[in-house]
Design a protein around this motif. Structure first.
Motif, PDB file in Angstrom:
ATOM      1  N   GLU A   1       4.398   5.037 -11.863  1.00 29.49           N
ATOM      2  CA  GLU A   1       5.438   4.248 -11.228  1.00 29.49           C
ATOM      3  C   GLU A   1       4.872   2.871 -10.869  1.00 29.49           C
ATOM      4  OE1 GLU A   1       3.030   6.623  -9.289  1.00 29.49           O
ATOM      5  OE2 GLU A   1       5.000   7.587  -9.487  1.00 29.49           O
ATOM      6  N   GLN A   2       5.777   1.923 -10.630  1.00 25.87           N
ATOM      7  CA  GLN A   2       5.369   0.590 -10.221  1.00 25.87           C
ATOM      8  C   GLN A   2       4.552   0.700  -8.932  1.00 25.87           C
ATOM      9  OE1 GLN A   2       8.684  -2.016  -9.947  1.00 25.87           O
ATOM     10  NE2 GLN A   2       7.470  -3.880  -9.703  1.00 25.87           N
ATOM     11  N   THR A   3       3.439  -0.043  -8.847  1.00 25.11           N
ATOM     12  CA  THR A   3       2.479   0.137  -7.760  1.00 25.11           C
ATOM     13  C   THR A   3       2.033  -1.211  -7.212  1.00 25.11           C
ATOM     14  OG1 THR A   3       1.676   2.209  -8.749  1.00 25.11           O
ATOM     15  CG2 THR A   3       0.248   1.135  -7.130  1.00 25.11           C
ATOM     16  N   LEU A   4       1.957  -1.290  -5.885  1.00 21.90           N
ATOM     17  CA  LEU A   4       1.451  -2.485  -5.212  1.00 21.90           C
ATOM     18  C   LEU A   4      -0.049  -2.320  -4.975  1.00 21.90           C
ATOM     19  CD1 LEU A   4       1.650  -5.138  -3.614  1.00 21.90           C
ATOM     20  CD2 LEU A   4       2.425  -3.794  -1.647  1.00 21.90           C
ATOM     21  N   VAL A   5      -0.823  -3.319  -5.413  1.00 21.38           N
ATOM     22  CA  VAL A   5      -2.265  -3.375  -5.164  1.00 21.38           C
ATOM     23  C   VAL A   5      -2.530  -4.677  -4.425  1.00 21.38           C
ATOM     24  CG1 VAL A   5      -4.564  -3.376  -6.169  1.00 21.38           C
ATOM     25  CG2 VAL A   5      -2.722  -2.076  -7.272  1.00 21.38           C
ATOM     26  N   MET A   6      -3.223  -4.588  -3.270  1.00 22.19           N
ATOM     27  CA  MET A   6      -3.401  -5.809  -2.470  1.00 22.19           C
ATOM     28  C   MET A   6      -4.738  -5.774  -1.733  1.00 22.19           C
ATOM     29  SD  MET A   6      -0.631  -5.058   0.545  1.00 22.19           S
ATOM     30  CE  MET A   6      -0.777  -3.585   1.585  1.00 22.19           C
ATOM     31  N   ASN A   7      -5.233  -6.968  -1.444  1.00 14.96           N
ATOM     32  CA  ASN A   7      -6.459  -7.135  -0.680  1.00 14.96           C
ATOM     33  C   ASN A   7      -6.150  -7.724   0.682  1.00 14.96           C
ATOM     34  OD1 ASN A   7      -8.111  -6.140  -2.648  1.00 14.96           O
ATOM     35  ND2 ASN A   7      -8.915  -8.129  -3.312  1.00 14.96           N
ATOM     36  N   GLY A   8      -6.919  -7.293   1.695  1.00  8.50           N
ATOM     37  CA  GLY A   8      -6.785  -7.834   3.039  1.00  8.50           C
ATOM     38  C   GLY A   8      -7.876  -8.848   3.334  1.00  8.50           C
ATOM     39  N   PHE A   9      -7.526  -9.908   4.071  1.00  3.63           N
ATOM     40  CA  PHE A   9      -8.482 -10.957   4.427  1.00  3.63           C
ATOM     41  C   PHE A   9      -8.397 -11.223   5.923  1.00  3.63           C
ATOM     42  CE2 PHE A   9      -7.093 -11.717   0.059  1.00  3.63           C
ATOM     43  CZ  PHE A   9      -8.308 -11.758  -0.604  1.00  3.63           C
ATOM     44  N   ASP A  10      -9.537 -11.035   6.610  1.00  2.00           N
ATOM     45  CA  ASP A  10      -9.640 -11.311   8.047  1.00  2.00           C
ATOM     46  C   ASP A  10     -10.028 -12.773   8.215  1.00  2.00           C
ATOM     47  OD1 ASP A  10     -10.218 -11.546  10.704  1.00  2.00           O
ATOM     48  OD2 ASP A  10     -11.344  -9.674  10.844  1.00  2.00           O
TER      49      ASP A  10
ATOM     50  N   TYR B   1       2.833  -6.392  -7.051  1.00  2.00           N
ATOM     51  CA  TYR B   1       3.593  -5.169  -7.332  1.00  2.00           C
ATOM     52  C   TYR B   1       3.661  -5.059  -8.850  1.00  2.00           C
ATOM     53  CZ  TYR B   1       7.096  -1.571  -6.178  1.00  2.00           C
ATOM     54  OH  TYR B   1       7.776  -0.384  -6.011  1.00  2.00           O
ATOM     55  N   LEU B   2       2.825  -4.186  -9.418  1.00  2.00           N
ATOM     56  CA  LEU B   2       2.521  -4.182 -10.842  1.00  2.00           C
ATOM     57  C   LEU B   2       3.329  -3.136 -11.606  1.00  2.00           C
ATOM     58  CD1 LEU B   2      -1.348  -4.518 -10.503  1.00  2.00           C
ATOM     59  CD2 LEU B   2       0.296  -6.339 -10.996  1.00  2.00           C
ATOM     60  N   PRO B   3       3.735  -3.456 -12.843  1.00  2.00           N
ATOM     61  CA  PRO B   3       4.506  -2.509 -13.659  1.00  2.00           C
ATOM     62  C   PRO B   3       3.615  -1.470 -14.314  1.00  2.00           C
ATOM     63  CG  PRO B   3       4.169  -4.529 -14.882  1.00  2.00           C
ATOM     64  CD  PRO B   3       3.587  -4.765 -13.516  1.00  2.00           C
TER      65      PRO B   3
ATOM     66  N   TRP C   1       2.912   2.885  -3.142  1.00  2.00           N
ATOM     67  CA  TRP C   1       3.921   3.248  -4.141  1.00  2.00           C
ATOM     68  C   TRP C   1       4.804   4.360  -3.596  1.00  2.00           C
ATOM     69  CZ3 TRP C   1      -1.175   5.015  -4.865  1.00  2.00           C
ATOM     70  CH2 TRP C   1      -1.342   6.380  -4.984  1.00  2.00           C
ATOM     71  N   THR C   2       5.892   4.605  -4.288  1.00  2.00           N
ATOM     72  CA  THR C   2       6.756   5.761  -4.043  1.00  2.00           C
ATOM     73  C   THR C   2       6.823   6.560  -5.323  1.00  2.00           C
ATOM     74  OG1 THR C   2       8.083   4.733  -2.293  1.00  2.00           O
ATOM     75  CG2 THR C   2       9.125   6.495  -3.564  1.00  2.00           C
ATOM     76  N   PRO C   3       6.434   7.836  -5.320  1.00  2.00           N
ATOM     77  CA  PRO C   3       6.368   8.614  -6.554  1.00  2.00           C
ATOM     78  C   PRO C   3       7.693   8.635  -7.309  1.00  2.00           C
ATOM     79  CG  PRO C   3       5.259   9.784  -4.770  1.00  2.00           C
ATOM     80  CD  PRO C   3       5.940   8.600  -4.147  1.00  2.00           C
ATOM     81  N   GLY C   4       7.635   8.283  -8.581  1.00  2.00           N
ATOM     82  CA  GLY C   4       8.792   8.364  -9.454  1.00  2.00           C
ATOM     83  C   GLY C   4       9.870   7.342  -9.199  1.00  2.00           C
ATOM     84  N   ALA C   5       9.599   6.333  -8.350  1.00  2.00           N
ATOM     85  CA  ALA C   5      10.632   5.354  -8.000  1.00  2.00           C
ATOM     86  C   ALA C   5       9.959   4.064  -7.562  1.00  2.00           C
ATOM     87  CB  ALA C   5      11.551   5.887  -6.902  1.00  2.00           C
ATOM     88  N   THR C   6      10.773   3.079  -7.204  1.00  2.00           N
ATOM     89  CA  THR C   6      10.270   1.858  -6.597  1.00  2.00           C
ATOM     90  C   THR C   6      10.524   1.906  -5.092  1.00  2.00           C
ATOM     91  OG1 THR C   6      12.383   0.743  -6.983  1.00  2.00           O
ATOM     92  CG2 THR C   6      10.698   0.531  -8.697  1.00  2.00           C
ATOM     93  N   PHE C   7       9.954   0.965  -4.351  1.00  2.00           N
ATOM     94  CA  PHE C   7      10.258   0.881  -2.927  1.00  2.00           C
ATOM     95  C   PHE C   7      10.531  -0.572  -2.569  1.00  2.00           C
ATOM     96  CE2 PHE C   7       5.701   0.048  -2.939  1.00  2.00           C
ATOM     97  CZ  PHE C   7       5.521  -0.896  -1.933  1.00  2.00           C
TER      98      PHE C   7
ATOM     99  N   GLN D   1       6.200   5.428   0.226  1.00  2.00           N
ATOM    100  CA  GLN D   1       5.856   6.798   0.614  1.00  2.00           C
ATOM    101  C   GLN D   1       4.353   7.012   0.629  1.00  2.00           C
ATOM    102  OE1 GLN D   1       7.963   9.852  -1.538  1.00  2.00           O
ATOM    103  NE2 GLN D   1       9.961   8.879  -1.250  1.00  2.00           N
ATOM    104  N   VAL D   2       3.626   6.261  -0.198  1.00  2.00           N
ATOM    105  CA  VAL D   2       2.160   6.345  -0.238  1.00  2.00           C
ATOM    106  C   VAL D   2       1.612   4.962   0.083  1.00  2.00           C
ATOM    107  CG1 VAL D   2       0.126   6.846  -1.638  1.00  2.00           C
ATOM    108  CG2 VAL D   2       2.232   8.184  -1.958  1.00  2.00           C
ATOM    109  N   LEU D   3       0.772   4.869   1.122  1.00  2.00           N
ATOM    110  CA  LEU D   3       0.153   3.603   1.513  1.00  2.00           C
ATOM    111  C   LEU D   3      -1.204   3.912   2.113  1.00  2.00           C
ATOM    112  CD1 LEU D   3       0.210   0.513   2.152  1.00  2.00           C
ATOM    113  CD2 LEU D   3       1.272   1.105   4.339  1.00  2.00           C
ATOM    114  N   GLY D   4      -2.243   3.284   1.574  1.00  2.00           N
ATOM    115  CA  GLY D   4      -3.563   3.517   2.135  1.00  2.00           C
ATOM    116  C   GLY D   4      -4.654   2.830   1.346  1.00  2.00           C
ATOM    117  N   PRO D   5      -5.892   2.896   1.853  1.00  2.00           N
ATOM    118  CA  PRO D   5      -7.018   2.252   1.176  1.00  2.00           C
ATOM    119  C   PRO D   5      -7.470   3.051  -0.044  1.00  2.00           C
ATOM    120  CG  PRO D   5      -7.782   3.426   3.111  1.00  2.00           C
ATOM    121  CD  PRO D   5      -6.285   3.524   3.131  1.00  2.00           C
TER     122      PRO D   5
END
Length: 522
Positions: free
Chosen positions: A48-57, A137-139, A159-165, A174-178
């Protein structure tokens, strides 16, 4: 998601979070990067489409607020031509999990190249929060690079399994974490995604880059993110999910097609109505009239989903036109989930009808465009050139016929052993020519199932949207089982030389009575 190369997991304490490299480029411009070393691991977006991101302090980098952020960069191993990518920036007031971060910027872009791809924002973003998250947010099928050192807690996945968010809030995922191997993501990057950002301090001496959008900065391709014009054949993503409650459904066209009845009631002053039918059969035009406006990276398209026929009643025509609507009417289609990131709408009109791809915008789970003419409506997805099936479909246009020596069509009685001209037409519904193949013609005696005659004839390449009419001279009717019912069965491509989108519509048959003549065999 999976890594294609061996990655090395380096367990670092949270104390080093956000304490990574800071590089200065030009006077006053600052590149925020979490990466170290030259090692690369390739990661593939799957499922599914997935967001990948980096954090900057920003505090740990001793950067005074506010900052101006004007560009972000991602290292691409493989792009998905024609797919929309959301470039996203979030502000995080308290650090830690970004689930409560605030969306600062969302730009829909096209990434068609590899290497370090720089996204220059048309409107620079002002940052007042101590932590920012920068991501994409990558295809499905997109491949990006990470380094092979550093704390994987610096890169988050969502991401959200089987869907977009809805990316307006990360809490919608539905899924968010390091990506340090812990739940719920359960992916160990063994490094940090190669995603960076460019900022300028408020008291800096340099203003945001004035490099023309679409140009090249060093060896880094810069992506045009101007939303002034929606390109043909390329899906754009709306900056908001939109209010879809105003859309209506047609009575006879199911649950996947919507239209804006307010366009008719208000803009059109209620002068007309639109209707829809979805039982138009297998026929579809095979020519895209405005294909020359499509980006070069897209080789061709597949038509997916239902084929709708939209037609008007009342005062719906513009001027003397036979098909142009007096006002455009917004239509939206909910595509298959696998097509959501790349689908664009198209309408077919004219004589003969030909497809015209429409400027298309995605709102959540639907793709919308302004329908300017009555005619066929469907959606298309770009081809990559690696599909298993050819973007073509052969079937008989009309019913095959036998023609006698006087040029008249023979009815349902055929004289035993007499010669005729056999005529049939083959149509290609698709956007690519088919390879040379054959048509098999068999005559069956209905009562016994015996094959009384079988022949195979050459069929040349059929152009996209084209029809070939074949005339077989001196086709001789069977001379056995006279005064009984026969059935002629016609089969296109019996040897499967042409890979088609639909192999189930290659046959047609006609029934007739074989009557007695002097040419019959007892």
């Amino acid at each position: 998601m999976r890594s294609r190369t061996m990655t090395i997991t380096i367990a670092l304490g949270l104390i080093v979070m956000f304490l990574t490299s800071l590089t200065l480029v030009q006077a006053g411009n600052i590149v925020l990067s979490n990466n170290a070393g030259d090692g690369n691991a390739v990661w593939v977006i799957e499922g599914e489409q997935t967001l990948v991101m980096n954090g900057f302090d920003l505090n740990s980098r001793n950067l005074a607020l506010p900052l101006t952020l004007d560009a972000i960069t991602i290292s691409v191993n493989k792009a998905v031509p024609g797919a929309s990518v959301d470039a996203l920036i979030y502000a995080d007031a308290d650090g830690g999990s970004p689930s409560n971060a605030t969306l600062l910027s969302r730009q829909s872009v096209q990434i068609n190249s590899t290497g370090s791809v720089r996204i220059a924002l048309p409107n620079a973003v002002t940052v007042n929060a101590p932590v920012i998250w920068v991501g994409f947010y990558l295809p499905i099928g997109f491949e990006f690079n990470s380094d092979t050192s550093g704390a994987s807690v610096l890169t988050y996945w969502a991401w959200t399994p089987g869907a977009t968010f809805d990316v307006n809030s990360l809490a919608n995922a539905q899924v968010l974490g390091p990506s340090d191997g812990t739940s719920p993501v359960n992916i160990n990057l063994g490094g940090i995604a190669r995603i960076s950002a460019e900022v300028t301090q408020a008291n800096g001496a340099t203003t945001p880059s004035t490099t023309p959008v679409g140009s090249t900065v060093g060896s880094v391709p810069e992506v045009n993110v101007s939303s002034r014009d929606v390109p043909i054949g390329v899906q754009m993503v709306a900056q908001s999910s939109g209010d879809l409650s105003v859309l209506s459904k047609y009575r006879d066209c199911g649950e996947l097609l919507f239209y804006d009845s307010e366009d008719i009631r208000i803009t059109g002053e209620g002068r007309f109505e639109l209707h829809c039918r979805a039982d138009v059969g297998a026929f579809s035009p095979g020519v895209i009239e405005n294909y020359d406006q499509v980006p070069d990276e897209i080789p061709s398209f597949n038509r997916h989903g239902y084929l709708y026929d939209i037609f008007g009643t009342g005062s719906f025509l513009s001027g003397s036109s036979a098909e142009q609507l007096v006002v455009p009417v917004t239509h939206c289609i909910r595509p298959e989930q696998a097509d959501l990131n790349t689908a664009v709408l198209g309408i077919a009109y004219g004589a003969p009808r030909a497809w015209h791809l429409l400027p298309s915008v995605r709102y959540g789970e639907v793709i919308c465009a302004e329908m300017t003419h009555q005619g066929f409506l469907s959606y298309f997805v770009p081809r990559t050139g690696n599909e298993a099936t050819l973007n073509a479909n052969l079937y008989f246009s009309g019913t095959p016929r036998l023609i006698d020596s006087d040029g008249n069509r023979v009815g349902n009685e055929v004289r035993c052993g007499f010669a005729h001209v056999l005529q049939y037409s083959v149509h290609n519904e698709g956007f690519e020519p088919t390879p040379p193949t054959t048509v098999r013609v068999q005559d069956f005696h209905v009562r016994t199932g015996t094959i009384a005659r079988s022949n195979e004839y050459d069929l040349g390449p059929v152009p996209p949207g084209g029809t070939l009419t074949i005339n077989i001279d001196n086709y001789v009717a069977p001379s056995v089982y006279y005064n009984e019912a026969h059935r002629m069965v016609f089969t296109i491509d019996p040897g499967n030389r042409a890979n088609e989108a639909n192999e189930g519509d290659n046959s047609i048959s006609i029934d007739f009575l074989l009557t007695q003549s002097t040419q019959c065999v007892n």
